[in-house]
Design a protein around this motif. Structure first.
Motif, mmCIF file in Angstrom:
data_model
loop_
_atom_site.group_PDB
_atom_site.id
_atom_site.type_symbol
_atom_site.label_atom_id
_atom_site.label_comp_id
_atom_site.label_asym_id
_atom_site.label_seq_id
_atom_site.Cartn_x
_atom_site.Cartn_y
_atom_site.Cartn_z
ATOM 1 N N THR A 137 0.833 -1.207 0.000
ATOM 2 C CA THR A 137 0.000 0.000 0.000
ATOM 3 C C THR A 137 0.864 1.253 0.000
ATOM 4 O OG1 THR A 137 -1.665 -1.228 1.257
ATOM 5 C CG2 THR A 137 -1.900 1.159 1.170
ATOM 6 N N ASN A 138 1.931 1.257 0.789
ATOM 7 C CA ASN A 138 2.820 2.418 0.826
ATOM 8 C C ASN A 138 3.450 2.687 -0.532
ATOM 9 O OD1 ASN A 138 2.334 2.822 3.547
ATOM 10 N ND2 ASN A 138 4.061 1.574 4.211
ATOM 11 N N GLN A 139 3.905 1.626 -1.209
ATOM 12 C CA GLN A 139 4.513 1.801 -2.524
ATOM 13 C C GLN A 139 3.489 2.256 -3.558
ATOM 14 O OE1 GLN A 139 7.749 1.657 -3.345
ATOM 15 N NE2 GLN A 139 8.196 1.336 -1.175
ATOM 16 N N LEU A 140 2.275 1.728 -3.461
ATOM 17 C CA LEU A 140 1.242 2.069 -4.446
ATOM 18 C C LEU A 140 0.757 3.501 -4.283
ATOM 19 C CD1 LEU A 140 -0.457 0.773 -6.730
ATOM 20 C CD2 LEU A 140 -2.186 0.261 -5.010
ATOM 21 N N MET A 141 0.667 3.971 -3.038
ATOM 22 C CA MET A 141 0.142 5.303 -2.781
ATOM 23 C C MET A 141 1.212 6.385 -2.797
ATOM 24 S SD MET A 141 -3.154 5.032 -2.386
ATOM 25 C CE MET A 141 -3.189 3.732 -3.611
ATOM 26 N N LEU A 142 2.481 6.004 -2.961
ATOM 27 C CA LEU A 142 3.569 6.968 -2.892
ATOM 28 C C LEU A 142 3.461 8.084 -3.931
ATOM 29 C CD1 LEU A 142 6.094 7.406 -1.167
ATOM 30 C CD2 LEU A 142 7.413 6.168 -2.895
ATOM 31 N N PRO A 143 3.114 7.792 -5.211
ATOM 32 C CA PRO A 143 3.048 8.890 -6.189
ATOM 33 C C PRO A 143 1.777 9.722 -6.105
ATOM 34 C CG PRO A 143 3.181 6.722 -7.279
ATOM 35 C CD PRO A 143 2.906 6.500 -5.837
ATOM 36 N N LEU A 144 0.807 9.333 -5.275
ATOM 37 C CA LEU A 144 -0.484 10.019 -5.234
ATOM 38 C C LEU A 144 -0.528 11.033 -4.101
ATOM 39 C CD1 LEU A 144 -2.895 6.979 -5.783
ATOM 40 C CD2 LEU A 144 -1.889 8.471 -7.500
ATOM 41 N N ASN A 145 -1.320 12.079 -4.310
ATOM 42 C CA ASN A 145 -1.512 13.050 -3.241
ATOM 43 C C ASN A 145 -2.502 12.493 -2.208
ATOM 44 O OD1 ASN A 145 -4.005 13.279 -4.482
ATOM 45 N ND2 ASN A 145 -3.507 15.187 -5.519
ATOM 46 N N MET A 146 -2.738 13.247 -1.167
ATOM 47 C CA MET A 146 -3.567 12.748 -0.072
ATOM 48 C C MET A 146 -4.998 12.488 -0.524
ATOM 49 S SD MET A 146 -1.620 12.275 2.437
ATOM 50 C CE MET A 146 -2.901 11.912 3.628
ATOM 51 N N GLY A 147 -5.480 13.261 -1.495
ATOM 52 C CA GLY A 147 -6.843 13.041 -1.981
ATOM 53 C C GLY A 147 -7.019 11.694 -2.659
ATOM 54 N N GLY A 148 -5.933 11.166 -3.242
ATOM 55 C CA GLY A 148 -6.021 9.873 -3.917
ATOM 56 C C GLY A 148 -5.908 8.688 -2.992
ATOM 57 N N HIS A 149 -5.579 8.922 -1.709
ATOM 58 C CA HIS A 149 -5.413 7.811 -0.780
ATOM 59 C C HIS A 149 -6.747 7.162 -0.404
ATOM 60 C CE1 HIS A 149 -1.151 9.044 0.761
ATOM 61 N NE2 HIS A 149 -1.231 8.961 -0.544
ATOM 62 N N LYS A 150 -7.851 7.819 -0.717
ATOM 63 C CA LYS A 150 -9.144 7.199 -0.448
ATOM 64 C C LYS A 150 -9.390 5.994 -1.360
ATOM 65 C CE LYS A 150 -11.085 11.066 -1.638
ATOM 66 N NZ LYS A 150 -12.066 12.157 -1.927
ATOM 67 N N TRP A 151 -8.609 5.883 -2.441
ATOM 68 C CA TRP A 151 -8.719 4.748 -3.358
ATOM 69 C C TRP A 151 -7.853 3.571 -2.916
ATOM 70 C CZ3 TRP A 151 -10.994 4.889 -8.531
ATOM 71 C CH2 TRP A 151 -11.687 6.074 -8.784
ATOM 72 N N ALA A 152 -7.150 3.702 -1.798
ATOM 73 C CA ALA A 152 -6.166 2.693 -1.399
ATOM 74 C C ALA A 152 -6.810 1.318 -1.224
ATOM 75 C CB ALA A 152 -5.468 3.124 -0.109
ATOM 76 N N LEU A 153 -7.937 1.242 -0.524
ATOM 77 C CA LEU A 153 -8.563 -0.053 -0.258
ATOM 78 C C LEU A 153 -8.982 -0.737 -1.555
ATOM 79 C CD1 LEU A 153 -9.584 -2.088 1.803
ATOM 80 C CD2 LEU A 153 -11.738 -0.806 1.910
ATOM 81 N N LEU A 154 -9.584 0.028 -2.477
ATOM 82 C CA LEU A 154 -10.032 -0.545 -3.747
ATOM 83 C C LEU A 154 -8.849 -1.032 -4.578
ATOM 84 C CD1 LEU A 154 -12.158 -1.084 -5.954
ATOM 85 C CD2 LEU A 154 -11.859 1.289 -6.673
ATOM 86 N N LEU A 155 -7.814 -0.187 -4.716
ATOM 87 C CA LEU A 155 -6.685 -0.536 -5.578
ATOM 88 C C LEU A 155 -5.869 -1.688 -5.006
ATOM 89 C CD1 LEU A 155 -5.501 3.030 -6.646
ATOM 90 C CD2 LEU A 155 -6.841 1.406 -7.956
ATOM 91 N N VAL A 156 -5.615 -1.674 -3.709
ATOM 92 C CA VAL A 156 -4.829 -2.745 -3.096
ATOM 93 C C VAL A 156 -5.595 -4.069 -3.149
ATOM 94 C CG1 VAL A 156 -3.804 -3.555 -0.941
ATOM 95 C CG2 VAL A 156 -3.510 -1.190 -1.638
#
Length: 208
Positions: A55-74
């Protein structure tokens, strides 16, 4: 006995019912459910650590607004990795070799990103349709071309992923068949072919 090399890509049937639904839902059974205890067992600890690092590697290039997609993408990535790795085992079926499944994932996610981009940042989203510094006579043509490329993107990516997985599985089966045929006649050539098969399998693990 298979009549064709391409029969491995057909969904298995039982009493005339396709079993692709079971092949899609089965991977989740392999993951243990996290417990509510303070101290977990080793398997759950390793699983949680891997998912956190991923999750940390996947969300690294995204801003904080994009972290709400973390559960879906992971969840999507873990699901795809699992069914692709299970598909490399003998006598298994890989659902991601079906274009319908890939398009079923690609189109809703692509449409969601386009709609959310148009809603949150319409100027930036529409600005991607026209590169900066374009000559005035080329503006209508480029807008049409960029719009077509935007709409064709999920189809192109879905077809490319399906072709990559299908070609890899087909090559593995062809080379494995060659190894079995060559083994009694030319053992040295069969061993060399088996080495190629091992390297191709490692490549397919990376693709998966």
């Amino acid at each position: 006995m298979m009549m064709s090399f391409f029969d491995q890509f057909a969904s298995p049937l039982y009493l005339g019912i396709p079993l692709i639904a079971i092949a899609i839902t089965l991977p989740w059974v392999l993951y243990p459910t996290p417990s509510s205890r303070w101290i977990n067992n080793r398997l759950i600890t390793v699983q949680g650590w891997l998912i956190n690092r991923f999750t940390n590697q996947l969300m690294l290039p995204l801003n904080m607004g994009g972290h709400k997609w973390a559960l879906l993408l992971v969840s999507l990535m873990v699901f795809l990795i699992t069914i692709n790795m299970l598909g490399l085992l003998p006598y298994t079926f890989t659902p991601t070799t079906q274009l319908s499944l890939n398009m079923g994932f690609a189109v809703p996610l692509w449409l969601a990103t386009v709609i959310i981009g148009m809603r949150n940042q319409p100027t930036v989203a529409l600005g991607h349709l026209l590169p900066e510094g374009t000559p005035i006579p080329l503006i209508p043509v480029l807008i049409i071309i960029e719009t077509i490329s935007l709409f064709i993107r999920p189809l192109a990516l879905g077809v490319r992923l399906t072709a990559n997985l299908t070609a890899g599985h087909l090559l593995i089966q062809l080379i494995a068949t060659a190894v079995f045929i060559l083994l009694p006649m030319m053992p040295t050539v069969a061993i060399l072919t088996a080495t190629v098969l091992l390297l191709l399998t490692l490549l397919e693990v990376a693709v998966a």
